[in-house]
Scaffold this motif. Sequence first.
Motif, mmCIF file in Angstrom:
data_model
loop_
_atom_site.group_PDB
_atom_site.id
_atom_site.type_symbol
_atom_site.label_atom_id
_atom_site.label_comp_id
_atom_site.label_asym_id
_atom_site.label_seq_id
_atom_site.Cartn_x
_atom_site.Cartn_y
_atom_site.Cartn_z
ATOM 1 N N ILE A 143 0.953 -1.223 0.079
ATOM 2 C CA ILE A 143 0.043 -0.010 0.019
ATOM 3 C C ILE A 143 0.656 1.351 0.090
ATOM 4 O O ILE A 143 0.464 2.225 -0.599
ATOM 5 C CB ILE A 143 -0.992 -0.031 1.209
ATOM 6 N N PHE A 144 2.085 1.372 0.730
ATOM 7 C CA PHE A 144 2.919 2.636 0.847
ATOM 8 C C PHE A 144 3.313 2.656 -0.628
ATOM 9 O O PHE A 144 3.500 3.851 -1.075
ATOM 10 C CB PHE A 144 3.773 2.391 1.956
ATOM 11 N N LEU A 145 3.987 1.648 -1.185
ATOM 12 C CA LEU A 145 4.303 1.865 -2.519
ATOM 13 C C LEU A 145 3.323 2.376 -3.606
ATOM 14 O O LEU A 145 3.753 3.159 -4.605
ATOM 15 C CB LEU A 145 5.029 0.761 -3.045
ATOM 16 N N LYS A 146 2.001 1.932 -3.395
ATOM 17 C CA LYS A 146 0.961 2.343 -4.228
ATOM 18 C C LYS A 146 0.864 3.974 -4.059
ATOM 19 O O LYS A 146 0.566 4.620 -4.912
ATOM 20 C CB LYS A 146 -0.244 1.564 -4.169
ATOM 21 N N LYS A 147 0.658 4.332 -2.945
ATOM 22 C CA LYS A 147 0.722 5.621 -2.566
ATOM 23 C C LYS A 147 1.528 6.754 -2.797
ATOM 24 O O LYS A 147 1.405 7.843 -3.186
ATOM 25 C CB LYS A 147 0.048 5.898 -1.060
ATOM 26 N N LEU A 148 2.966 6.103 -2.917
ATOM 27 C CA LEU A 148 4.178 6.683 -3.561
ATOM 28 C C LEU A 148 4.384 6.853 -4.999
ATOM 29 O O LEU A 148 5.442 7.206 -5.600
ATOM 30 C CB LEU A 148 5.284 6.509 -2.721
ATOM 31 N N ASN A 149 3.273 6.440 -5.837
ATOM 32 C CA ASN A 149 3.264 6.389 -7.160
ATOM 33 C C ASN A 149 4.367 5.568 -7.875
ATOM 34 O O ASN A 149 5.010 5.591 -8.856
ATOM 35 C CB ASN A 149 3.284 7.704 -7.581
ATOM 36 N N PHE A 150 4.347 4.226 -7.038
ATOM 37 C CA PHE A 150 5.463 3.343 -7.722
ATOM 38 C C PHE A 150 4.798 2.563 -8.786
ATOM 39 O O PHE A 150 5.681 1.784 -9.724
ATOM 40 C CB PHE A 150 6.038 2.364 -6.731
ATOM 41 N N PHE A 151 3.463 2.389 -8.818
ATOM 42 C CA PHE A 151 2.664 1.558 -9.627
ATOM 43 C C PHE A 151 1.860 2.228 -10.522
ATOM 44 O O PHE A 151 1.309 3.117 -10.230
ATOM 45 C CB PHE A 151 1.806 0.265 -8.925
ATOM 46 N N THR A 152 1.624 1.948 -11.604
ATOM 47 C CA THR A 152 0.401 2.194 -12.492
ATOM 48 C C THR A 152 -0.900 1.664 -11.816
ATOM 49 O O THR A 152 -0.913 0.771 -10.803
ATOM 50 C CB THR A 152 0.808 1.879 -13.974
ATOM 51 N N ASP A 153 -1.997 2.232 -12.572
ATOM 52 C CA ASP A 153 -3.151 1.747 -11.944
ATOM 53 C C ASP A 153 -3.553 0.334 -12.402
ATOM 54 O O ASP A 153 -4.113 -0.553 -11.680
ATOM 55 C CB ASP A 153 -4.415 2.506 -12.543
ATOM 56 N N GLU A 154 -2.693 -0.283 -13.117
ATOM 57 C CA GLU A 154 -2.794 -1.717 -13.962
ATOM 58 C C GLU A 154 -1.665 -2.437 -12.819
ATOM 59 O O GLU A 154 -1.750 -3.862 -13.073
ATOM 60 C CB GLU A 154 -2.405 -1.835 -15.007
ATOM 61 N N GLY A 155 -1.278 -2.038 -12.060
ATOM 62 C CA GLY A 155 -0.278 -2.491 -11.142
ATOM 63 C C GLY A 155 1.249 -2.916 -11.633
ATOM 64 O O GLY A 155 1.861 -3.963 -11.041
ATOM 65 N N LYS A 156 1.628 -2.135 -12.642
ATOM 66 C CA LYS A 156 2.924 -2.404 -13.067
ATOM 67 C C LYS A 156 3.928 -1.377 -12.617
ATOM 68 O O LYS A 156 3.359 -0.165 -12.157
ATOM 69 C CB LYS A 156 2.912 -2.229 -14.438
#
Length: 409
Positions: A143-156
């Motif tokens: 979750i923290f990497l998602k919020k720090l914009n490490f991933f696209t909406d598709e999870g890449k």
Amino acid sequence: MNTVSAEKAAALCIGNNIISGFFSKPVKKDLPIQKIKLRKIVLKNQEQYQLEIFEGTKAFHKNILPQNLQKELESFFWDFKIAEFSSSKNWLIFLQNNKGLIHFKTKAVKKENHPNKADVSSTEIFEHNKQKEYILSTSEMPIFLKKLNFFTDEGKIIQSKYHKFRQINKYLEFIKSVLPELKDLLKEKKELQIADFGCGKAYLSFALYYYLTEIESLPVKICGLDLKEDVIDFCNNLSKECGFKNLVFKAGDIGRFNFDKDPDMVISLHACDTATDLVIAKAIKSNTKIIFAVPCCQHELNTQIRKNKDKVIKSFSPMLDYGIITEKFASLLTDTIRGKLLESEGYRVSVEEFIETEHTPKNILIKAVKLDDNSKTKTVLIEKAKEEFKEIKQAFLIEPCLEKLLNGN
């Protein structure tokens, strides 16, 4: 090296589809902005460029649409003497001289461990290197990497974040190596106390907390410390959003900070010059079991060695005729001394590569684990380290900061 205008320099960046870079060394000394970092991000399925603008001790962020990037870059090329950018294929380097002329050169980016040298996304590189068994998995998307914009909406993984993702996993490998010691500590207490000095945006603090609590199921409390209040506010807000109740951040100076409870592990990543010594000294005096330090710029011994150049051992003296060699040698000597002083306090020390040198020259990690009093080798280690440190001092006529701090000076 070709000469280009500011407009042409900006156009080259756009044409090469840059993904990250920076501007540094302002042309005018009174310019309030000291440095600008740039990276490509994806927000709501739209590519944008995020600027991180450094003014004094504060950092500000600004997002720019690709169609507006050209004009922003042009103004920055006038204001800064050094600019470097990376694309999927090239490094672009711009150097402005005192006459205002911008010189440009480029070099190819190496494609690591990939069978063909064509352009390839960071996700594809990750898939190709799956055998490395990264601790954090892209399939679970922390979750923290998602919020720090490490991933696209598709999870890449976003391409510009891939090297940071690797760095985080490399860091967690070091943490994994001390899990036996951490678990032993939990036999006598309910919760591990960890301090992270100079945490900055705290990518690694969040990774550490996630790894220990979510993957290893260990009860921990982590406190991150940094001077920048806006960064601390950002980190505390992100921690709340992630539901990391025992990950807190405080604004403050390392020298004035006092622990609420003696820490079991202390971390210091890229604390400048003698700030690393402050952290190590605090950790030793608090009887901290585990210490991780990745030093940053180091000037203290450089100055002392230059001053005593004519008095040091003759075989070393010629090496000190060259500034850059003296600087590098002083840096290595500083970390050698830190290792020996830690050993003289009963720590088992190893010095390892933190991340590949192509990404940062500041890549030495000092890992120190305190030996138990019943260890057969502890006394021998301490006496040997004390003697070696004494010989180093006599050879180079130096007075290291860490020694003074440990002696209470």
